[in-house]
Design a protein around this motif. Structure first.
Motif, short mmCIF file in Angstrom:
data_model
loop_
_atom_site.label_atom_id
_atom_site.label_comp_id
_atom_site.label_asym_id
_atom_site.label_seq_id
_atom_site.Cartn_x
_atom_site.Cartn_y
_atom_site.Cartn_z
N GLU A 1 -7.36 -8.40 6.57
CA GLU A 1 -7.24 -6.99 6.19
C GLU A 1 -8.47 -6.54 5.38
N ILE A 2 -8.88 -7.39 4.43
CA ILE A 2 -10.04 -7.05 3.61
C ILE A 2 -11.30 -6.96 4.45
N ASN A 3 -11.46 -7.88 5.39
CA ASN A 3 -12.63 -7.84 6.27
C ASN A 3 -12.65 -6.57 7.12
N ALA A 4 -11.46 -6.12 7.53
CA ALA A 4 -11.37 -4.89 8.34
C ALA A 4 -11.73 -3.67 7.51
N LYS B 1 -21.75 0.02 -1.16
CA LYS B 1 -22.66 0.95 -1.82
C LYS B 1 -22.10 1.44 -3.15
N ASN B 2 -20.79 1.72 -3.19
CA ASN B 2 -20.15 2.26 -4.39
C ASN B 2 -18.79 1.59 -4.54
N THR B 3 -18.61 0.83 -5.61
CA THR B 3 -17.37 0.04 -5.76
C THR B 3 -16.15 0.93 -6.00
N LEU B 4 -16.33 2.07 -6.69
CA LEU B 4 -15.20 2.97 -6.88
C LEU B 4 -14.76 3.56 -5.55
N GLU B 5 -15.74 3.92 -4.72
CA GLU B 5 -15.41 4.42 -3.39
C GLU B 5 -14.77 3.32 -2.56
N GLY B 6 -15.21 2.07 -2.77
CA GLY B 6 -14.60 0.93 -2.09
C GLY B 6 -13.15 0.78 -2.49
N LEU B 7 -12.86 0.98 -3.78
CA LEU B 7 -11.48 0.91 -4.27
C LEU B 7 -10.64 2.00 -3.62
N ARG B 8 -11.21 3.20 -3.51
CA ARG B 8 -10.49 4.29 -2.85
C ARG B 8 -10.21 3.96 -1.38
N ASN B 9 -11.16 3.32 -0.72
CA ASN B 9 -10.97 2.94 0.68
C ASN B 9 -9.84 1.93 0.84
N LEU B 10 -9.77 0.97 -0.09
CA LEU B 10 -8.69 -0.02 -0.03
C LEU B 10 -7.35 0.65 -0.33
N ARG C 1 -2.09 2.81 1.56
CA ARG C 1 -1.18 3.94 1.83
C ARG C 1 -0.91 4.07 3.32
N GLN C 2 -1.93 3.84 4.13
CA GLN C 2 -1.79 3.99 5.59
C GLN C 2 -0.81 2.98 6.17
N ARG C 3 -0.85 1.74 5.66
CA ARG C 3 0.01 0.69 6.22
C ARG C 3 1.43 0.74 5.66
N SER D 1 -3.87 1.87 -8.82
CA SER D 1 -2.42 1.72 -8.70
C SER D 1 -2.00 1.68 -7.23
N LEU D 2 -2.58 2.55 -6.43
CA LEU D 2 -2.21 2.62 -5.02
C LEU D 2 -2.66 1.37 -4.27
N ALA D 3 -3.82 0.83 -4.63
CA ALA D 3 -4.32 -0.38 -3.96
C ALA D 3 -3.41 -1.58 -4.21
N ASN D 4 -2.60 -1.53 -5.27
CA ASN D 4 -1.66 -2.62 -5.56
C ASN D 4 -0.28 -2.39 -4.94
N LEU D 5 -0.15 -1.36 -4.10
CA LEU D 5 1.10 -1.12 -3.38
C LEU D 5 1.23 -2.12 -2.24
N SER D 6 2.28 -2.91 -2.27
CA SER D 6 2.49 -3.94 -1.25
C SER D 6 3.12 -3.34 0.01
N SER D 7 2.89 -3.97 1.12
CA SER D 7 3.44 -3.47 2.39
C SER D 7 4.95 -3.59 2.45
N ASP D 8 5.54 -4.40 1.55
CA ASP D 8 7.01 -4.53 1.57
C ASP D 8 7.70 -3.73 0.47
N ASN D 9 6.94 -2.88 -0.26
CA ASN D 9 7.57 -1.99 -1.23
C ASN D 9 8.34 -0.89 -0.50
N LYS D 10 9.53 -0.59 -1.01
CA LYS D 10 10.34 0.47 -0.43
C LYS D 10 10.01 1.82 -1.05
N TYR D 11 9.61 1.76 -2.34
CA TYR D 11 9.28 2.99 -3.06
C TYR D 11 7.99 2.81 -3.85
#
Length: 449
Positions: free
Chosen positions: A10-13, A81-90, A95-97, A144-154
């Motif tokens: 996932e990280i590589n993607a 290029k920008n680590t904050l933008e990288g965090l936003r991408n993750l 959120r997408q998954r 906070s959003l980057a730490n949302l797991s795929s198995d969280n219900k809420y």
């Protein structure tokens, strides 16, 4: 066992990289002091520090990964290029998954307490993730959003702002199904022409609500109809809470409180009758009502809720053998939250104890600072609070308008308070501390046990 937060695949993607495919990660971090095994560390350049200083230490653990924007390169680092933008991408990928029901909260005050109430109550119905502490800005929300797991219900997130357009960016990252505006008040007024500007900025939360989502609004707030008009224009369903007739109506009778939900009365065990707390309970019930949860399962949910430190929590402390009941509301202050704190404090039974208020500056009020500090004095003069001690520069406007009998001391800096707090207080005093965080009262009183 909890699901892995991210696989290497996932990280590589996300970062178009080619790291060790056998690794997996359980945490995303931007603070090197909070590292644990299998952490993805984003080396973000802040105002006061640069995360790249800690990359070498982070990578001493062979299971960790660093996202960097400068050398040194490493087999367990990814350069972007920008680590904050990288965090936003993750965060965007998380959120997408996700199949979680996402709740986003904004407002002039009450966000963190409401978030904590929702985190606790939603956990009764499924695995819940929420933003830690008050992580509600352009760093905190993607973290906070980057730490949302795929198995969280809420998922529950705070969205804060100081300027127009900030919430718009955050909400389009979070994409909530449910959005809540707790209230509208003159917080961060220095960056806006008037409170109407703040209302419009808070209303940006409606820009990112998912299709068929809802907005939850405080029916008692004077900007309710302005916000509802925006929601109607965007064709967003509105749920309301408040003391006036609403979807979730607070009914307080003497020493009892009830909640009327669509003409049905619910009795919940609650011992905290502060107006702000009851508003947050009602907003929480709105969320559960929308999610079609059994409200009866929440009967005992709110009785022992622990108020976050510095947001009105109470504790008994000792200052040189003097027993003091401390109400610590020193993490944040604006005209809305200050008036609420004064009202709750004044409504409290006095008995033979003195009521003492230590009040620090309300910040970020711009040209209206003098006006709002003077208004605070008018309210205080009508209360049963015995003495008011003012700490800071702007509170001189409050102090000057206080009745002579209520005047304690006007204290320009916290150092003087630290040296003289022992003589200011008497045994069995009830002490309310209300201030903006930067004044320093939160850190000072948080040390007392």
């Amino acid at each position: 066992m909890s699901k892995k937060l991210y696989t290497s695949g996932e990280i590589n993607a996300v970062f178009n990289s080619n790291n060790n495919k056998n690794l997996f990660f359980n945490k995303v971090e931007i603070d090197s002091r909070q590292l644990s095994n299998r952490t993805i560390f984003f080396a973000i350049k802040g105002v006061n520090d640069d995360g790249h200083r800690y990359v070498k230490a982070v990578l001493k653990n062979k299971n960790n990964l660093a996202i960097i924007s400068e050398k040194p390169n490493n087999l367990r680092s990814i350069r972007t290029k920008n680590t904050l933008e990288g965090l936003r991408n993750l965060a965007s990928y998380a959120r997408q998954r996700s199949n979680s029901k996402i709740i986003a909260i904004t407002g002039s005050c009450g966000k963190t307490s409401l978030k904590n109430l929702l985190n606790i109550s939603l956990s009764k119905f499924g695995k819940t993730h929420s933003s830690p502490k008050s992580f509600n800005n352009h760093y905190g929300v993607p973290y906070s959003l980057a730490n949302l797991s795929s198995d969280n219900k809420y998922g529950v997130f705070e969205l804060g702002m100081s300027f127009k357009g900030e919430i718009d960016k955050l909400v389009n990252l979070v994409k909530p199904h449910i959005a809540i505006i707790t209230n509208i008040g003159p917080a961060h007024l220095e960056n806006f022409k008037n409170i109407n500007g703040i209302c419009k900025a808070k209303a940006e939360i409606m820009n990112g609500i998912c299709q068929n989502g809802i907005i939850i609004l405080n029916k008692d707030d004077k900007f309710f109809y302005s916000l509802k008009k925006i929601a109607d224009h965007k064709n967003i369903k509105v749920l309301t809470f408040g003391y006036s007739k609403s979807d979730i109506q607070i009914i307080k009778k003497s020493a009892k409180v009830f909640f009327k939900i669509k003409n049905k009365i619910f009795k919940l065990k609650i011992k905290n009758f502060n107006k702000s707390f009851l508003y947050n309970v009602a907003a929480t019930l709105c969320v559960h009502y929308y999610l079609n949860h059994n409200i009866n399962l929440l009967k005992n949910n709110f009785n022992n809720f622990k108020i976050p430190e510095g947001r009105g929590n109470e504790k008994k402390i000792q200052i040189r053998n003097k027993k003091i009941l401390l109400i610590n509301d020193s993490y944040n202050s604006n005209p809305v939250s200050l008036n609420e704190a004064i009202y709750n404090f004044s409504s409290r039974k006095k008995n033979k104890c003195r009521k003492i208020l230590i009040m620090g500056d309300m910040l970020e009020l711009g040209k209206k600072s003098k006006y709002y500090h003077q208004q605070a004095a008018k309210i205080l003069n009508k209360t049963n609070i015995d003495k008011v001690f003012c700490v800071g520069s702007e509170v001189r406007h409050t102090y000057q308008k206080l009745n002579q009998t209520k005047k304690g001391l006007l204290i320009k800096n916290i150092s003087f308070l630290k040296e003289n707090i022992f003589s200011i207080l008497e045994n069995n005093d009830i002490l309310l501390v209300k201030s903006s965080n930067r004044i320093g009262l939160f850190n000072f009183f948080n040390k007392f046990q």
